[in-house]
Design an enzyme around this catalytic site. Structure first.
Site: not given
Length: 278
Positions: A23, A65, A106
């Site tokens: 992590r 993940h 976007y």
């Protein structure tokens, strides 16, 4: 009591090891945290030379993940804003002002050619099963350059933390060549936001570096901040200046942020105060 001992001696140690390795702490071989490595692997998988929606890349990365789309999206934006391996299109935020990026649907990105040359080599990459066993993911990527120094890294794990400062890309390559030749070299941090640093106590990465803003005081009635200290946005710097003014530590007339692609914070001085007095 035996149950409590098992929790600490086995379960907690397994959790700590997982957080450290999977992590928070980057691997020394390729300088990447697991989420960054999985993002790059997804970009390699999807690469066709065209831009891909970040939302699609995030979805693909979730095959590797298991920690949710938000963490992948944030890591992808941060990695893209380093402008080393990822070509971006759209509003990825502004690291100088702290303005956030647009939503994942976007904005678009793709791999830069250098990424394929420098960190991609499936023939020499060691793979392991993904979290659900359906795919293979790289343990590390075969980086040809010392990415931990170039990218820098910060991470807080369990009983362990890291903070590696970024360095200038060209200077790192020159240092790498000097190391291979057995020649002496000196390497100091270099920050994308600029600023002035005092690396006299750097101690080859074991010490500390002082970073300050670069000021333009050529006008006697105003001071312009041209470069920022490392890790500071214009928003936080302005808040700090305004707080100092409220507590009468400094005197200012007005402060305005004109920052776009370059830093420009204008501090106008009050009547009777000149830059040489500040």
């Amino acid at each position: 009591m035996a149950y409590i001992n098992k929790i600490f001696n086995q379960n907690f140690l397994e959790y700590a090891s997982y957080v450290i390795k999977d992590r928070a702490i980057p691997h020394l071989d390729d300088g990447l945290k697991p989420v960054q490595r999985r993002i790059l692997q997804s970009l390699f998988d999807m690469d066709d030379g065209k831009f891909n929606k970040v939302a699609n890349i995030v979805g693909h990365t979730m095959q590797y993940h298991p920690h949710g789309d938000a963490s992948i999206y944030e890591a992808l934006v941060n990695l893209a804003n380093k402008d080393i391996f990822i070509d971006k299109q759209g509003n990825f935020g502004n690291t100088l002002t702290g303005d956030p990026p647009s939503a994942a649907r976007y904005i678009e990105c793709r791999l830069l050619p250098m990424a394929k040359d420098v960190i991609y080599g499936p023939e020499i990459t060691e793979y392991t099963d993904s979290y659900d066993g359906r795919r293979k993911e790289p343990i590390t990527l075969p980086a040809k350059i010392p990415l931990p120094l170039i990218l820098g890294a910060e991470g807080i794990a369990v009983g362990m933390a890291t903070r590696m400062l970024p360095h200038n890309f060209i200077e790192v390559l020159e240092a790498e060549k000097a190391q291979l030749r057995g020649e002496p070299f000196s390497l100091q941090p270099d920050f994308p936001s600029g600023g002035i640093i005092d690396a006299s106590n750097y101690d080859e990465g074991n010490g500390k570096v002082l970073s300050r803003a670069r000021l333009d005081a050529s006008d006697p009635k105003r001071i312009v901040v041209r470069e920022l200290p490392y890790g500071i946005s214009t928003e936080s710097l302005i808040a700090s200046i305004e707080n100092a003014a409220r507590t009468n530590k400094i005197k200012i007339g007005a402060i305005t942020d004109f920052t776009t692609d370059t830093v420009e914070i204008e501090i106008k001085l009050p009547r009777g105060v000149h830059t040489k007095d500040v």
